[in-house]
Scaffold this motif. Sequence first.
Motif, mmCIF file in Angstrom:
data_model
loop_
_atom_site.group_PDB
_atom_site.id
_atom_site.type_symbol
_atom_site.label_atom_id
_atom_site.label_comp_id
_atom_site.label_asym_id
_atom_site.label_seq_id
_atom_site.Cartn_x
_atom_site.Cartn_y
_atom_site.Cartn_z
ATOM 1 N N THR A 351 39.520 37.951 34.041
ATOM 2 C CA THR A 351 39.175 38.076 35.458
ATOM 3 C C THR A 351 38.967 39.529 35.844
ATOM 4 O O THR A 351 38.002 39.879 36.532
ATOM 5 C CB THR A 351 40.279 37.457 36.331
ATOM 6 O OG1 THR A 351 40.452 36.082 35.961
ATOM 7 C CG2 THR A 351 39.922 37.528 37.803
ATOM 8 N N ALA A 355 35.264 40.906 36.894
ATOM 9 C CA ALA A 355 35.170 41.468 38.243
ATOM 10 C C ALA A 355 34.852 42.959 38.194
ATOM 11 O O ALA A 355 34.012 43.453 38.966
ATOM 12 C CB ALA A 355 36.480 41.229 38.994
ATOM 13 N N VAL A 485 34.177 39.832 43.708
ATOM 14 C CA VAL A 485 35.450 39.776 42.982
ATOM 15 C C VAL A 485 36.056 38.382 43.112
ATOM 16 O O VAL A 485 36.525 37.783 42.129
ATOM 17 C CB VAL A 485 36.422 40.848 43.525
ATOM 18 C CG1 VAL A 485 37.833 40.589 43.007
ATOM 19 C CG2 VAL A 485 35.960 42.237 43.101
ATOM 20 N N ALA A 488 34.491 35.553 40.958
ATOM 21 C CA ALA A 488 34.607 35.605 39.498
ATOM 22 C C ALA A 488 35.111 34.292 38.913
ATOM 23 O O ALA A 488 34.882 33.999 37.741
ATOM 24 C CB ALA A 488 35.545 36.747 39.090
#
Length: 547
Positions: A351, A355, A485, A488
């Motif tokens: 992640t 991101a 973000v 994601a």
Amino acid sequence: MMLRSWIAVLWIGLLWLATGPGQMAVAGMVTEDAGRLALIERRGVVRVGVKIDYPPWGMVARDTRIVGLEADLAADLAARLGVALELQAVTSANRLQRLQQGMVDVVIATLSDTPARRRMVDMIEPHYYASGVSLLHHKAVSVAGWESLRGRPVCLTEGAYFNRELIERYGIRPLVFPGTRDTLMALQDGRCVGWAYDDTALLPLLHTTELAEYRLLDERIFTTPWAVAVAKGEGDAALGRQVAEIVADWHRQGLLNELQAAWQLPPNAFLHRQQARWLARDDAGARRCHPGLQDLFDAGCAEHAVSAADVTGRHPLPPWLDRLQRASGLQLVALADPFNQKRLLGGLLLTLLVAGLAVLGSLLTGVLFAACESLLRGGPLTGLLQRLIRGFIALARMTPPILQLYIVFFGLGGLLLSGLGWSPGGVLVASLVFSCYAGATNAALLAPALSQLRLEKPDWSLRQLLAAAIDRSYEGLVSTLVNIVKAAGMASTIAVPEIISVVNTLIAEGANATGLMTLLLLFYFGFVLLIMALLRLAMGGLLRCLR
């Protein structure tokens, strides 16, 4: 205690916003009922969760109706209960959660009966079917057996109970997709050596034209019975007792065998054995098998013994986790398992990686496209370049990012794989798609500012114009980057096991939903704050450099 208080306040606020006073009142009315059956009878409708991605057990017809063998079983169940039927689509990953949340009354959705699932819901006995796990692979791909898959990429479907055991026992490299359609697409694209799934779902695929060159691995593993499920506590209540009697009658009357033939499934030896068991009578002429028996397996009325034995104690809580659990009041036992810890850490790192790459890529893309679109002037070649850039910005902004992920990963990626024998991986595809999607929005924010500044300050250099345009568009840029973000999590659609998909998988396997979702909420809250703080620092440094 302070941490526990803050978490409690946070969850109360979220529940209030999510449900509202009206829905909370309805929930209160439901709890006053003697049982779920009373609610079903008062409502006049039984809500049954069935799958729509598992033909012929569950699928969507051309007229959008849910049809299939289990939809037929649900119709028979409703008729015997004397109420109308409402079918609701569920998936492997969410079927138990829908039952726990009260969104459905009963689940008939190719649900294998396992100890972990028995701790979440009540499984009805007798079982109505049984299946094993097989591997669908192209005939040109050499697969000598399950042990030959060690270290090789294998396509899996999210929510299947055997995924973890396949990873641990055979050391496969998992590519986990959210549904059977996506898993099949990945298999046909050649992204994995095979698809490990229930043999009952894979066998019918061999009779389709598009999979004529595929075969199943001869060895079946993890043979497990299927059960109808009701909410925890309802198994011994009126609803559970009635459903158990109905399933027993399905065996006695041969309904399951009839539906199996009607849906052109091959004969299943388990059904024939079950029918013989439930038709058998003792010397006095009484039924030898009936659902009220204390242990159907010991009585010879079942061939699979499944218990809800608690295995969570296999991994003692480390001191730090025990302290966190005590301080927060959350149930975090699942995190004591090293396998789960590894999955969560991997999801967290992926992640952060996706991101971070998307943020950097979208900033660079936005600045580059905005500069080309707003500042280039000249001949026909420059005009053509500007029109192409504007078209790309419009296309990238107006197309949903999830559609872009599918097009690039399965479409373009499939072409590259068939033509060159190489295709970009899920992390690279997700980073590129999110960079272009957010970069197009950034460009749309910066381009007007650059054009206006160019008119206001014709003597400024490109560096000065860019600095002023970024300064003017700062709030919009930050908002775009924060949104990307949060987006994601969509990377899981192309088998990138980011943190949200990992948490969903753990919950589907029986982990405490409240504890993990709270941690996920806190993670994203902190992650977004960190990104915003880093963006402020980065923007400040960039502006100083440009000026």
